[in-house]
Design a protein around this motif. Structure first.
Motif, PDB file in Angstrom:
ATOM      1  N   ASN A  83     -49.724 -87.773  80.144  1.00 54.47           N
ATOM      2  CA  ASN A  83     -50.919 -88.350  80.770  1.00 54.47           C
ATOM      3  C   ASN A  83     -50.777 -88.548  82.274  1.00 54.47           C
ATOM      4  O   ASN A  83     -51.764 -88.499  83.003  1.00 54.47           O
ATOM      5  N   TYR A  84     -49.544 -88.800  82.730  1.00 55.13           N
ATOM      6  CA  TYR A  84     -49.317 -89.078  84.152  1.00 55.13           C
ATOM      7  C   TYR A  84     -48.128 -88.253  84.647  1.00 55.13           C
ATOM      8  O   TYR A  84     -47.058 -88.792  84.941  1.00 55.13           O
ATOM      9  N   PRO A  85     -48.277 -86.940  84.733  1.00 58.37           N
ATOM     10  CA  PRO A  85     -47.142 -86.074  85.075  1.00 58.37           C
ATOM     11  C   PRO A  85     -46.572 -86.337  86.468  1.00 58.37           C
ATOM     12  O   PRO A  85     -45.423 -85.980  86.738  1.00 58.37           O
ATOM     13  N   ALA A  86     -47.351 -86.959  87.353  1.00 57.94           N
ATOM     14  CA  ALA A  86     -46.849 -87.235  88.703  1.00 57.94           C
ATOM     15  C   ALA A  86     -45.998 -88.495  88.762  1.00 57.94           C
ATOM     16  O   ALA A  86     -45.363 -88.768  89.779  1.00 57.94           O
ATOM     17  N   THR A  87     -45.986 -89.273  87.699  1.00 56.22           N
ATOM     18  CA  THR A  87     -45.184 -90.493  87.669  1.00 56.22           C
ATOM     19  C   THR A  87     -43.745 -90.168  87.289  1.00 56.22           C
ATOM     20  O   THR A  87     -43.491 -89.600  86.225  1.00 56.22           O
ATOM     21  N   GLU A  88     -42.822 -90.505  88.158  1.00 57.24           N
ATOM     22  CA  GLU A  88     -41.400 -90.284  87.900  1.00 57.24           C
ATOM     23  C   GLU A  88     -40.871 -91.445  87.067  1.00 57.24           C
ATOM     24  O   GLU A  88     -41.069 -92.614  87.406  1.00 57.24           O
ATOM     25  N   LEU A  89     -40.189 -91.119  85.981  1.00 57.46           N
ATOM     26  CA  LEU A  89     -39.605 -92.130  85.114  1.00 57.46           C
ATOM     27  C   LEU A  89     -38.140 -92.338  85.488  1.00 57.46           C
ATOM     28  O   LEU A  89     -37.362 -91.379  85.514  1.00 57.46           O
ATOM     29  N   LEU A  90     -37.781 -93.572  85.782  1.00 56.26           N
ATOM     30  CA  LEU A  90     -36.404 -93.918  86.122  1.00 56.26           C
ATOM     31  C   LEU A  90     -35.861 -94.804  85.015  1.00 56.26           C
ATOM     32  O   LEU A  90     -36.321 -95.927  84.822  1.00 56.26           O
ATOM     33  N   LEU A  91     -34.874 -94.312  84.280  1.00 55.32           N
ATOM     34  CA  LEU A  91     -34.315 -95.021  83.136  1.00 55.32           C
ATOM     35  C   LEU A  91     -32.874 -95.413  83.455  1.00 55.32           C
ATOM     36  O   LEU A  91     -32.071 -94.557  83.821  1.00 55.32           O
ATOM     37  N   SER A  92     -32.557 -96.692  83.331  1.00 54.53           N
ATOM     38  CA  SER A  92     -31.207 -97.142  83.654  1.00 54.53           C
ATOM     39  C   SER A  92     -30.701 -98.107  82.587  1.00 54.53           C
ATOM     40  O   SER A  92     -31.455 -98.939  82.080  1.00 54.53           O
ATOM     41  N   GLY A  93     -29.420 -97.963  82.234  1.00 54.43           N
ATOM     42  CA  GLY A  93     -28.793 -98.840  81.258  1.00 54.43           C
ATOM     43  C   GLY A  93     -27.973 -99.922  81.935  1.00 54.43           C
ATOM     44  O   GLY A  93     -27.326 -99.673  82.958  1.00 54.43           O
ATOM     45  N   GLU A  94     -28.036-101.124  81.404  1.00 56.53           N
ATOM     46  CA  GLU A  94     -27.336-102.257  81.983  1.00 56.53           C
ATOM     47  C   GLU A  94     -26.604-103.038  80.895  1.00 56.53           C
ATOM     48  O   GLU A  94     -26.885-102.873  79.705  1.00 56.53           O
ATOM     49  N   SER A  95     -25.691-103.888  81.306  1.00 50.58           N
ATOM     50  CA  SER A  95     -24.964-104.749  80.384  1.00 50.58           C
ATOM     51  C   SER A  95     -25.264-106.205  80.672  1.00 50.58           C
ATOM     52  O   SER A  95     -25.615-106.563  81.803  1.00 50.58           O
ATOM     53  N   GLN A  96     -25.133-107.049  79.656  1.00 46.28           N
ATOM     54  CA  GLN A  96     -25.205-108.494  79.780  1.00 46.28           C
ATOM     55  C   GLN A  96     -26.513-108.972  80.413  1.00 46.28           C
ATOM     56  O   GLN A  96     -26.531-109.772  81.338  1.00 46.28           O
ATOM     57  N   LEU A  97     -27.614-108.474  79.901  1.00 40.80           N
ATOM     58  CA  LEU A  97     -28.949-108.926  80.293  1.00 40.80           C
ATOM     59  C   LEU A  97     -29.285-108.677  81.761  1.00 40.80           C
ATOM     60  O   LEU A  97     -30.194-109.287  82.299  1.00 40.80           O
ATOM     61  N   LYS A  98     -28.582-107.760  82.410  1.00 38.85           N
ATOM     62  CA  LYS A  98     -28.961-107.402  83.773  1.00 38.85           C
ATOM     63  C   LYS A  98     -30.331-106.736  83.795  1.00 38.85           C
ATOM     64  O   LYS A  98     -31.044-106.803  84.801  1.00 38.85           O
ATOM     65  N   SER A  99     -30.704-106.082  82.688  1.00 38.35           N
ATOM     66  CA  SER A  99     -32.027-105.455  82.631  1.00 38.35           C
ATOM     67  C   SER A  99     -33.118-106.510  82.730  1.00 38.35           C
ATOM     68  O   SER A  99     -34.133-106.311  83.414  1.00 38.35           O
ATOM     69  N   LEU A 100     -32.926-107.641  82.074  1.00 40.33           N
ATOM     70  CA  LEU A 100     -33.905-108.726  82.150  1.00 40.33           C
ATOM     71  C   LEU A 100     -33.991-109.270  83.567  1.00 40.33           C
ATOM     72  O   LEU A 100     -35.086-109.506  84.095  1.00 40.33           O
ATOM     73  N   ARG A 101     -32.863-109.434  84.185  1.00 48.09           N
ATOM     74  CA  ARG A 101     -32.861-109.951  85.554  1.00 48.09           C
ATOM     75  C   ARG A 101     -33.442-108.936  86.534  1.00 48.09           C
ATOM     76  O   ARG A 101     -33.994-109.313  87.575  1.00 48.09           O
ATOM     77  N   SER A 102     -33.339-107.638  86.205  1.00 51.65           N
ATOM     78  CA  SER A 102     -33.946-106.615  87.062  1.00 51.65           C
ATOM     79  C   SER A 102     -35.466-106.733  87.059  1.00 51.65           C
ATOM     80  O   SER A 102     -36.114-106.531  88.091  1.00 51.65           O
ATOM     81  N   VAL A 103     -36.037-107.059  85.910  1.00 51.93           N
ATOM     82  CA  VAL A 103     -37.483-107.284  85.848  1.00 51.93           C
ATOM     83  C   VAL A 103     -37.852-108.515  86.660  1.00 51.93           C
ATOM     84  O   VAL A 103     -38.838-108.517  87.411  1.00 51.93           O
ATOM     85  N   SER A 104     -37.066-109.563  86.543  1.00 52.71           N
ATOM     86  CA  SER A 104     -37.357-110.801  87.262  1.00 52.71           C
ATOM     87  C   SER A 104     -37.319-110.589  88.772  1.00 52.71           C
ATOM     88  O   SER A 104     -38.151-111.122  89.505  1.00 52.71           O
ATOM     89  N   SER A 105     -36.354-109.788  89.250  1.00 54.27           N
ATOM     90  CA  SER A 105     -36.196-109.559  90.686  1.00 54.27           C
ATOM     91  C   SER A 105     -37.134-108.490  91.230  1.00 54.27           C
ATOM     92  O   SER A 105     -37.219-108.311  92.449  1.00 54.27           O
ATOM     93  N   GLY A 106     -37.828-107.762  90.343  1.00 54.88           N
ATOM     94  CA  GLY A 106     -38.716-106.702  90.785  1.00 54.88           C
ATOM     95  C   GLY A 106     -38.047-105.352  90.906  1.00 54.88           C
ATOM     96  O   GLY A 106     -38.664-104.393  91.380  1.00 54.88           O
TER      97      GLY A 106
END
Length: 298
Positions: free
Chosen positions: A116-139
């Protein structure tokens, strides 16, 4: 009153000091002090209690801060909406996942984004110890896939959707079973085997307290990926998130140890998480909507 002054007030409340607020906002301590003094003058009543060792808020200051934070949330949402209206679909969608959760849970929705949105680049990153949650909080991330407990709201203002239950499996490599003469069937039989255990997964689980095993030979690791690789190498048995080892169990590379009553019940779930302070773009909203069948736990 200016948004910048409210941001400084929020930073002071978070860090507990003028220097902490200055460091957080990359400003000088003098600039923060001057801005907060002007804010207090504009308010017309004392915001700060200067009789204590640390600069704290008065009762009226605490009430003022609660409303100021709501203003800051609305301002962030307005900024986010403005960007979306300017650009249409996001140029990038940043997705972070905790290593204890399989990113494959998102693949079907990501394929829809590609279509649906071929121009949108998807960036997927794996984190440990809830860093992914903190990444959302920090933007730093738009969406996160991670284990979830309500207490995690202390890290930010989140909206979440249930994706699936979070399960723990006790597993061992076939070669280790053969080396020690058979599959363990009782708790005490595990004492002769080396154990692989995470150092601290920061997800509300204390494995030492849960299993209460005496101090046999152990290898501690600080992320689940390393734990899985050690399990596959036959370095010991371990308790591992199902998302990480289900595939290996299905093909026989790992065997599940089933001892009734060995693991106390774990009340955790895998959630999709986003910030309540930012407006999702079309691509992010598409992935969010893919889990609309799950209850919205905003």
């Amino acid at each position: 009153m200016k948004i910048q002054q409210l941001q400084m007030l929020d930073a002071l409340a978070d860090t507990g000091s003028l220097q902490g607020a200055a460091d957080k906002l990359h400003r000088t301590q003098a600039a923060v002090s001057m801005a907060l003094k002007k804010l207090e003058q504009d308010a017309g009543f004392p915001l700060f209690d200067r009789d204590t060792y640390r600069l704290g808020l008065t009762t009226r200051g605490e009430q003022f801060l609660r409303q100021a934070r709501e203003v800051l949330r609305q301002q962030q949402r307005l900024q986010s909406l403005t960007l979306q209206l300017q650009s249409g679909a996001e140029p990038q969608l940043r997705i972070s996942y905790d290593h204890t959760c399989s990113p494959s849970l998102l693949f079907a929705a990501m394929r829809q984004v590609q279509q649906n949105y071929p121009a949108t680049e998807l960036l997927l990153s794996g984190e440990s110890q809830l860093k992914s949650l903190r990444s959302v909080s920090s933007g730093d991330a738009d969406l996160a896939l991670c284990p979830w407990l309500p207490i995690f709201r202390q890290h930010g203002d989140f909206e979440t959707r249930l994706v699936r239950p979070f399960e723990l499996l006790v597993v061992i490599a076939p070669e280790l079973v053969e080396r020690y003469g058979g599959m363990p069937r009782q708790r005490h039989e595990l004492l002769d085997l080396p154990m692989l255990i995470p150092q601290d997964q920061d997800i509300g689980i204390n494995l030492d307290r849960m299993i209460r095993m005496p101090g046999q030979q152990r290898i501690r690791v600080n992320d689940s990926i390393a734990q899985r690789e050690l399990l596959l190498a036959g370095m010991g048995w371990g308790i591992c998130p199902g998302d990480l080892v289900n595939e290996a169990v299905a093909r026989g590379a790992l065997l599940q140890i089933e001892i009734p009553g060995f693991i106390n019940e774990v009340h955790l779930e895998v959630h999709l998480v986003r910030s309540a302070e930012r407006i999702a773009g079309p691509a992010g909203q598409l992935i969010w909507g893919a889990f609309a069948h799950s209850p919205d736990l905003s």
